[in-house]
Motif scaffolding. Structure first.
Motif, short mmCIF file in Angstrom:
data_model
loop_
_atom_site.label_atom_id
_atom_site.label_comp_id
_atom_site.label_asym_id
_atom_site.label_seq_id
_atom_site.Cartn_x
_atom_site.Cartn_y
_atom_site.Cartn_z
N CYS A 106 0.84 -1.21 0.00
CA CYS A 106 0.00 0.00 0.00
C CYS A 106 0.87 1.25 0.00
N SER B 137 0.48 3.87 -2.91
CA SER B 137 -0.20 5.11 -2.54
C SER B 137 0.65 6.35 -2.76
N GLY C 258 -3.25 9.14 -4.22
CA GLY C 258 -2.80 8.06 -3.35
C GLY C 258 -3.83 7.72 -2.30
N LEU D 97 -5.79 4.12 -1.59
CA LEU D 97 -5.90 3.46 -0.29
C LEU D 97 -7.34 3.12 0.05
N TYR E 284 -7.56 3.09 3.83
CA TYR E 284 -7.42 4.55 4.02
C TYR E 284 -7.51 4.93 5.49
#
Length: 340
Positions: free
Chosen positions: A163, A167, A178, A182, A188
Motif C-alpha cells: 500500500c 499510494s 494516493g 488506499l 485509508y
C-alpha cells in the motif's frame, strides 16, 4: 536547480509542502497536481532520482554535506517539512471540514482540478493525433479507477508495505490520488487516520512524560503498521521517481498529455454531488467492519435536482477553486515581469 534560496523561497517551499501534504490526504486529490501547478514538479522528480547508489555511498562514507548537496537536500527537506507539518495541522482541519461541509469542500477541490487542467494544458503547444491518443488513454485510466469498488481493510504488514509503494504515486503522478488508491485497497482509515492519530497521541504522551502506551498492544500495532507503510512509501517514492525521470527526459510531451488526461479523468472522484453506497446485509442493514465503521462500497453520483442555496454555494466554491489555481498563474506571471 541547486542554487542558494532566499528566505522567501524557503518559506514558499514549506508552504508548497503544506499544500502537497494536504492534497495527499484528501481522496481524489493528488499532491502531484500541487507540485505541477506550483511549478516544482520536475525539480521534485529529479531530486528524488538523486536518492541512488551514489547517494548511499556518500551517506555511508560519512560525507553528509556532499550527500545533502547531491540530493538537493535543501529543496527536499523544506518540502518534506511542510508535508509533515500538514499531516498534523492542515490535514486535521480538512478532516473537520469534510465532516461538516463535505459538499463545499469537494466543490472547491473540483474547481481546483479544473483550474489545474487549464494551467497544465495552456503551455502544452500544438496537439496532434498521437498526443490526443495519449490524452484519451489518460482520461480512460482516470475514469476507470474512479469507478472501482473499495476492498475491505487488511492490516497484513506485507500488504501494508505494498500500500505504501502504490499510494505514494499520488505525490509523483499528477491526477492519481494516493488516498483514493488506499480507499480502493480498504486501508485509508487504517493508514491515514488511525495510525497517524496513534503517532500523534504517542508524541503527546512522550511530551507529557507518559510511557504507558508501551503496554498498549493496539497502539504498538498501529505504530508498527505506520512504520511499515512509511518504509513502503519511501521505496515507492524513490523507485517511481527514477522511472518518471527517465520517461520525462525522453517522452516529455507524451507524458504531459497522459497526465492532463489522467487529471481530467479523476474529476469523477471529486464530483461534489454524490451519496455513499454501503455494504448491506440480507435485511438491508448497514454492515460494519471490525472497528465498528460503516463499510462503504462506492458512490452514487448525480446532478443536483434543484437550484437552491446549497447548490448555489457549491457552484460558488467550484469557481473559488478555479480562481485559487489561476491566481498562482497570475502571481507567477507577475513575478516573471518584475524579475526581467
Amino acid at each position: 536547480m541547486y542554487e542558494n534560496r532566499s528566505l522567501s523561497d524557503k518559506t514558499w517551499l514549506v508552504l508548497k509542502g503544506l499544500g502537497m501534504g494536504a492534497a495527499n490526504k484528501v481522496p481524489g486529490v493528488s499532491g502531484g497536481v500541487v507540485a505541477f501547478v506550483a511549478g516544482f514538479y520536475e525539480e521534485f522528480i529529479y531530486s528524488l532520482q538523486k536518492v541512488n547508489r551514489k547517494a548511499f555511498k556518500l551517506l555511508l562514507g560519512g560525507r553528509f554535506q556532499s550527500f545533502y548537496r547531491y540530493t538537493n537536500g535543501q529543496f527536499l527537506s523544506l518540502l518534506i517539512l511542510g508535508m509533515i507539518i500538514s499531516y498534523f495541522s492542515i490535514s486535521k482541519l480538512l478532516d473537520y471540514l469534510i465532516d461538516h461541509y463535505e459538499l463545499y469542500v469537494w466543490s472547491a477541490f473540483f474547481g481546483m482540478i479544473i483550474g489545474s487542467i487549464y494551467f497544465i494544458a495552456k503551455d502544452f503547444g500544438d496537439w496532434n493525433r498521437k498526443y490526443a491518443a495519449y490524452l484519451l488513454c489518460g482520461v480512460i485510466a482516470g475514469v476507470g479507477i474512479s469507478f472501482l469498488e473499495p476492498a475491505k481493510e487488511n492490516s497484513n504488514l506485507f500488504f501494508v508495505f505494498f500500500c505504501g509503494i502504490i499510494s505514494v504515486s499520488g505525490m509523483t503522478l499528477p491526477g492519481l490520488s494516493g488516498s483514493f488508491i488506499l480507499i480502493l485497497f480498504g486501508n485509508y482509515v487504517l493508514l491515514l487516520v488511525d495510525s497517524v492519530n496513534a503517532l500523534f497521541d504517542t508524541f503527546a504522551n512522550i511530551f507529557q512524560w507518559n510511557f504507558s502506551w508501551i503496554y498498549d498492544p493496539e497502539r504498538i500495532e498501529l505504530l508498527k503498521v505506520l512504520a511499515v507503510f512509511s518504509l513502503g512509501s519511501l521505496v515507492g517514492l524513490v523507485s517511481l521517481s527514477h522511472l518518471l525521470a527517465y520517461v520525462l527526459k525522453r517522452f516529455k510531451k507524451a507524458t504531459y498529455a497522459v497526465i492532463i488526461g489522467f487529471i481530467a479523468g479523476s474529476l469523477g472522484v471529486v464530483w461534489p454531488w454524490k451519496e455513499k453506497k454501503y455494504d448491506l446485509d440480507a435485511l438491508g442493514q448497514i454492515q460494519f467492519d471490525n472497528n465498528g465503521r460503516e463499510i462503504i462500497t462506492g458512490y452514487n453520483r448525480f446532478f443536483p435536482s434543484e437550484f437552491n442555496t446549497e447548490t448555489t454555494m457549491a457552484i460558488v466554491f467550484v469557481v473559488i477553486g478555479v480562481l485559487i489555481v489561476l491566481s498562482l498563474d497570475w502571481y507567477d506571471n507577475h513575478k516573471k515581469k518584475h524579475n526581467v
